[in-house]
Write a protein that holds these residues in place. Structure first.
Motif, short mmCIF file in Angstrom:
data_model
loop_
_atom_site.label_atom_id
_atom_site.label_comp_id
_atom_site.label_asym_id
_atom_site.label_seq_id
_atom_site.Cartn_x
_atom_site.Cartn_y
_atom_site.Cartn_z
N SER A 149 -5.85 4.31 4.53
CA SER A 149 -4.45 4.71 4.80
C SER A 149 -3.90 3.95 3.05
N TRP A 150 -2.78 4.13 2.80
CA TRP A 150 -2.30 3.15 1.88
C TRP A 150 -2.45 1.85 1.66
N GLN A 151 -2.61 1.49 3.08
CA GLN A 151 -2.87 -0.15 3.30
C GLN A 151 -4.44 -0.39 3.20
N ASN A 152 -5.41 0.68 3.25
CA ASN A 152 -6.75 0.18 3.29
C ASN A 152 -7.46 1.52 2.77
N PRO A 153 -7.64 1.45 1.30
CA PRO A 153 -8.48 2.38 0.64
C PRO A 153 -10.16 2.38 0.82
N GLY A 154 -10.41 1.27 1.33
CA GLY A 154 -11.91 0.89 1.59
C GLY A 154 -12.39 -0.03 0.45
N PHE A 155 -11.41 -0.60 -0.20
CA PHE A 155 -11.59 -1.62 -1.35
C PHE A 155 -10.41 -2.69 -1.32
N GLU A 156 -10.67 -3.78 -1.86
CA GLU A 156 -9.49 -4.93 -1.90
C GLU A 156 -8.62 -4.28 -2.88
N GLN A 157 -7.39 -4.56 -2.48
CA GLN A 157 -6.06 -4.32 -3.43
C GLN A 157 -5.14 -5.59 -2.99
N ALA A 158 -4.49 -6.01 -4.25
CA ALA A 158 -3.79 -6.76 -4.07
C ALA A 158 -1.96 -6.24 -4.31
N ASP A 159 -0.87 -6.85 -4.09
CA ASP A 159 0.28 -6.20 -4.05
C ASP A 159 0.55 -5.52 -5.72
N ASP A 160 -0.16 -5.97 -6.73
CA ASP A 160 0.14 -5.52 -8.04
C ASP A 160 -0.81 -4.55 -8.31
N HIS A 161 -1.48 -3.94 -7.51
CA HIS A 161 -2.49 -2.86 -7.70
C HIS A 161 -1.63 -1.56 -7.52
N PRO A 162 -2.17 -0.47 -7.80
CA PRO A 162 -1.39 0.84 -7.74
C PRO A 162 -1.71 1.33 -6.21
N VAL A 163 -0.55 1.65 -5.55
CA VAL A 163 -0.87 2.28 -4.08
C VAL A 163 -1.69 3.67 -4.20
N VAL A 164 -2.39 3.91 -3.31
CA VAL A 164 -3.10 5.06 -3.19
C VAL A 164 -3.07 5.48 -1.98
N ASN A 165 -3.73 6.84 -1.41
CA ASN A 165 -3.58 7.28 -0.14
C ASN A 165 -2.25 7.94 0.12
N VAL A 166 -1.61 8.36 -1.16
CA VAL A 166 0.01 8.78 -0.92
C VAL A 166 -0.13 10.08 -1.04
N THR A 167 0.80 10.88 -0.59
CA THR A 167 0.79 12.37 -0.41
C THR A 167 2.21 12.69 -1.79
N TRP A 168 2.19 13.77 -1.95
CA TRP A 168 3.23 14.27 -2.88
C TRP A 168 4.45 14.26 -1.71
N HIS A 169 4.40 14.32 -0.78
CA HIS A 169 5.76 14.15 0.08
C HIS A 169 6.11 12.85 0.16
N ASP A 170 5.12 11.92 0.03
CA ASP A 170 5.49 10.52 0.30
C ASP A 170 6.36 10.14 -1.25
N ALA A 171 5.65 10.60 -2.27
CA ALA A 171 6.34 10.46 -3.61
C ALA A 171 7.87 10.94 -3.49
N GLN A 172 7.90 12.01 -2.94
CA GLN A 172 9.35 12.65 -2.93
C GLN A 172 10.33 12.06 -2.07
N ALA A 173 9.70 11.22 -1.12
CA ALA A 173 10.55 10.28 -0.17
C ALA A 173 10.79 9.08 -0.84
#
Length: 338
Positions: A149-173
């Motif tokens: 999910s946005w919390q776990n793309p299978g590799f480490e991310q810190a808070d200053d990395h770009p969020v991924v696993n987000v849909t177009w509808h999530d962006a609209q929200a």
């Protein structure tokens, strides 16, 4: 040909239009950059004109990208015709892609549940033990799977990395919540706004020039660090090392002339537009809104896993609006108030 001359004659002055707009009172100088409630830095993009799309032939591209099969260079027909676009009003665009930390604060404040969690099917992620041949599509990443999910793309991310696993509808929200919270209109950029902001007055393949090697200074794309995990694609990787085999913190690479970072690479960015392969042939000159309908939404810019051919300013890619993927994120625009 005449409109192209008129547009290109203005490109040299386009970057200074922000100062002109401030001087004439359209946008106060104090508002040329703003920070919103989630900490997003919004940069004023001046009104102006540019040439959208590409007029490079497959033969032209072969000189720049000799390692690519001819079919890849011919499969770019939705980038033509190159055509003039004019923006009659300035707009703000986020200096950076939406970060993991900003997206988390949005979820906490709004109560929004991302689609990858709400529908229970998850997203995509990197798994070194995963074999692409085991999937129906031969996808480079494992999914969909509730583990990702946005919390776990299978590799480490810190808070200053770009969020991924987000849909177009999530962006609209996210855009809708910011609009309601701040009393200003946020939205995804149109495809034309995105390319205009990416080019920032240039006419080259990248805002850094025509040479794919120039990306090493401005973009986190598929390079010698990324290729360690996908050695079969070594021929398409930049030879340089940027130190990031996956996403990088936003803003680590040099910005373009508008002050925007990561317009090439790091993560693909959703746009507002439906994809239509023939839209450029009848796109209006002023403020093109994109097609009225379609089945897939355009994403732009490439990612940390993208080969240089597909990270060009003109390249168009697309997915269904409910796609959530380990390479796709968000960048918003904010409209200038009257």
């Amino acid at each position: 040909m005449k409109p192209a001359v008129a547009v290109s004659s203005r490109l040299g002055a386009i970057v200074v239009l922000t100062t002109f707009l401030s001087a004439c009172g359209t946008v106060p100088a104090s508002q040329e950059a703003m920070q919103n409630s989630l900490g997003m830095q919004m940069v004023l993009i001046p009104a102006g004109e540019f040439m959208m799309g590409s007029d490079a032939s497959p033969q032209d591209l072969a000189h720049v990208f000799p390692q690519y099969e001819e079919r890849r260079l011919r499969d770019l027909t939705d980038e033509v015709p190159m055509h003039p676009v004019r923006f009659t009003r300035p707009f703000y665009m986020a200096r950076h892609e939406v970060t993991v930390g900003q997206f988390r604060r949005f979820l906490q404040a709004s109560g929004h549940v991302p689609q990858s969690i709400a529908d229970g099917t998850g997203g995509y992620g990197y798994n070194p033990a995963y074999d692409p041949a085991s999937s129906r599509r031969g996808d480079a990443f494992e999914g969909r799977d509730p583990r990702y999910s946005w919390q776990n793309p299978g590799f480490e991310q810190a808070d200053d990395h770009p969020v991924v696993n987000v849909t177009w509808h999530d962006a609209q929200a996210l855009a809708r919540w910011l609009s309601e919270t701040e009393g200003r209109r946020y939205r995804l950029p149109t495809e034309a706004e995105w390319e205009y902001a990416c080019r920032a007055g240039t006419r080259t393949h990248y805002h850094s020039g025509d040479d794919p090697a120039s990306l090493s200074k401005v973009a986190n794309v598929f390079d010698a660090d990324s290729v360690a995990n996908w050695t079969k694609w070594k021929q398409f990787a930049l030879s340089s090392h940027d130190g990031y085999p996956f996403t990088s913190p936003v803003g680590q690479f040099a910005p373009n002339a508008f002050g925007l970072h990561d317009m090439h690479g790091n993560v693909w960015e959703w746009t507002a537009d439906w994809h239509d392969e023939t839209y450029y042939a009848h796109s209006p000159l002023d403020n093109p809104p994109g097609p009225a309908e379609g089945s897939v939404k355009v994403r732009r810019g490439g990612s940390w896993h993208t080969w240089p051919l597909y990270a060009r300013c003109a390249y168009r890619n697309w997915n269904s609006p409910d796609t959530r993927y380990t390479l796709v994120g968000i960048r918003l625009v904010m409209e200038v108030q009257d």
